[in-house]
Write a protein that holds these residues in place. Sequence first.
Motif, PDB file in Angstrom:
ATOM      1  N   LEU A  53       5.985 -10.166  -2.823  1.00 39.76           N
ATOM      2  CA  LEU A  53       6.431  -8.832  -3.237  1.00 39.76           C
ATOM      3  C   LEU A  53       6.349  -9.342  -4.934  1.00 39.76           C
ATOM      4  O   LEU A  53       6.118  -7.918  -5.355  1.00 39.76           O
ATOM      5  CB  LEU A  53       7.801  -8.286  -2.527  1.00 39.76           C
ATOM      6  N   ILE A  56       2.840  -8.632  -6.959  1.00 45.64           N
ATOM      7  CA  ILE A  56       1.920  -7.774  -6.759  1.00 45.64           C
ATOM      8  C   ILE A  56       3.620  -7.232  -7.692  1.00 45.64           C
ATOM      9  O   ILE A  56       2.727  -6.229  -9.012  1.00 45.64           O
ATOM     10  CB  ILE A  56       2.071  -6.447  -5.183  1.00 45.64           C
ATOM     11  N   LEU A  57       4.447  -7.308  -7.842  1.00 43.75           N
ATOM     12  CA  LEU A  57       5.363  -6.512  -9.204  1.00 43.75           C
ATOM     13  C   LEU A  57       4.792  -6.783 -10.124  1.00 43.75           C
ATOM     14  O   LEU A  57       4.610  -6.199 -11.657  1.00 43.75           O
ATOM     15  CB  LEU A  57       6.791  -7.100  -8.767  1.00 43.75           C
ATOM     16  N   VAL A  60       2.085  -4.895 -11.131  1.00 44.34           N
ATOM     17  CA  VAL A  60       2.278  -3.635 -11.445  1.00 44.34           C
ATOM     18  C   VAL A  60       3.589  -3.463 -12.868  1.00 44.34           C
ATOM     19  O   VAL A  60       2.727  -2.754 -14.269  1.00 44.34           O
ATOM     20  CB  VAL A  60       3.831  -3.033 -11.055  1.00 44.34           C
ATOM     21  N   MET A 193      -1.918  -2.875  -5.103  1.00 47.73           N
ATOM     22  CA  MET A 193      -1.062  -2.105  -5.210  1.00 47.73           C
ATOM     23  C   MET A 193      -0.176  -1.378  -4.228  1.00 47.73           C
ATOM     24  O   MET A 193       0.830  -1.461  -3.612  1.00 47.73           O
ATOM     25  CB  MET A 193      -0.631  -1.332  -6.679  1.00 47.73           C
ATOM     26  N   PRO A 194      -0.936  -0.592  -3.568  1.00 45.84           N
ATOM     27  CA  PRO A 194      -0.744   0.135  -2.512  1.00 45.84           C
ATOM     28  C   PRO A 194      -1.234  -0.832  -1.580  1.00 45.84           C
ATOM     29  O   PRO A 194      -0.683  -0.662  -0.308  1.00 45.84           O
ATOM     30  CB  PRO A 194      -1.064   1.326  -2.423  1.00 45.84           C
ATOM     31  N   VAL A 197       2.055  -3.531  -0.960  1.00 47.79           N
ATOM     32  CA  VAL A 197       3.556  -3.029  -1.139  1.00 47.79           C
ATOM     33  C   VAL A 197       3.505  -2.623   0.525  1.00 47.79           C
ATOM     34  O   VAL A 197       4.546  -2.652   0.816  1.00 47.79           O
ATOM     35  CB  VAL A 197       3.239  -1.880  -2.030  1.00 47.79           C
ATOM     36  N   ALA A 200       3.507  -5.161   2.907  1.00 45.26           N
ATOM     37  CA  ALA A 200       4.906  -5.530   2.578  1.00 45.26           C
ATOM     38  C   ALA A 200       6.414  -4.951   3.316  1.00 45.26           C
ATOM     39  O   ALA A 200       7.019  -5.550   4.256  1.00 45.26           O
ATOM     40  CB  ALA A 200       5.113  -5.896   1.068  1.00 45.26           C
ATOM     41  N   VAL A 201       6.131  -3.264   3.302  1.00 45.54           N
ATOM     42  CA  VAL A 201       7.165  -2.636   3.635  1.00 45.54           C
ATOM     43  C   VAL A 201       6.932  -3.112   5.704  1.00 45.54           C
ATOM     44  O   VAL A 201       7.806  -2.857   5.983  1.00 45.54           O
ATOM     45  CB  VAL A 201       6.780  -0.659   3.589  1.00 45.54           C
TER      46      VAL A 201
END
Length: 276
Positions: A53, A56-57, A60, A193-194, A197, A200-201
């Motif tokens: 995470l 990926i941030l 972003v 990104m998607p 994320v 991870a979610v």
Amino acid sequence: MDFWTAFQAIILGVVEGLTEFLPISSTGHQIIVADLIGFGGERAMAFNIIIQLAAILAVVWEFRSKILDVVFGLASQPTARRFTGNLLLAFLPAVVLGVLFADLIHAYLFNPITVAAALVVGGVIMLWAERREHRVEVDHVDDMRWSHALKIGFIQCLAMIPGTSRSGSTIIGGLLFGLSRKAATEFSFFLAMPTMVGAAVYSGYKYRDLFQPGDLPVFALGFVTSFIFAMIAVRALLKFIANHSYAAFAWYRIAFGLLILATWQFGWVDWATAHG
């Protein structure tokens, strides 16, 4: 948090940050390094979600201007809507196949030998892709058609096999399907990104019981380390691809994979018990 645990967190944070967006397989490197330094079990699963995470941030943040342009342009700009549609279309195959096969792949393929073999095979494919004639149809991500996006989305699913590399498969796939080197690399970043994320979610919810308050310092250390080194890696890669091919990464994959296979074949490292 003792010194050894802090050291493990920093090492794995560095590995994740540096390898997540390079075409050399971050998952593969994580499996091998974690095996060597003895960081495994349920705690490691939760830790990996956190550091991915963070990586990926970092992307972003690096592409925040483009993201904001797309978000605020959805209502009025056809280019923004087309880009968003392409991103969602490319993301869809990973959602479907990930939900169906993720557990099976994790159970049977998440081991250093599978990783090493995939590194070598992927490296050979990268060399072949780089040496073939490259015809550019799409010079910028905004010019992609839906067919480009869908094909790259299916290619990304190959990265479910550890050692293949998500960024490697999408970048090389993009080159094969007519994208310029810059467009293929940038779309790979945006598609991450998607995809990451979402993963991870999904994993965070599935393994929510593994997150314990006592692990917060370790997770925080890994998060910060991964974020910093992912930022460094993304900026370096964008500069590198302006004047270089991906051949250097291909040769690295082949050499690293063969080294792991050699240590296994000659009994120098028993990868089945390296973490124990």
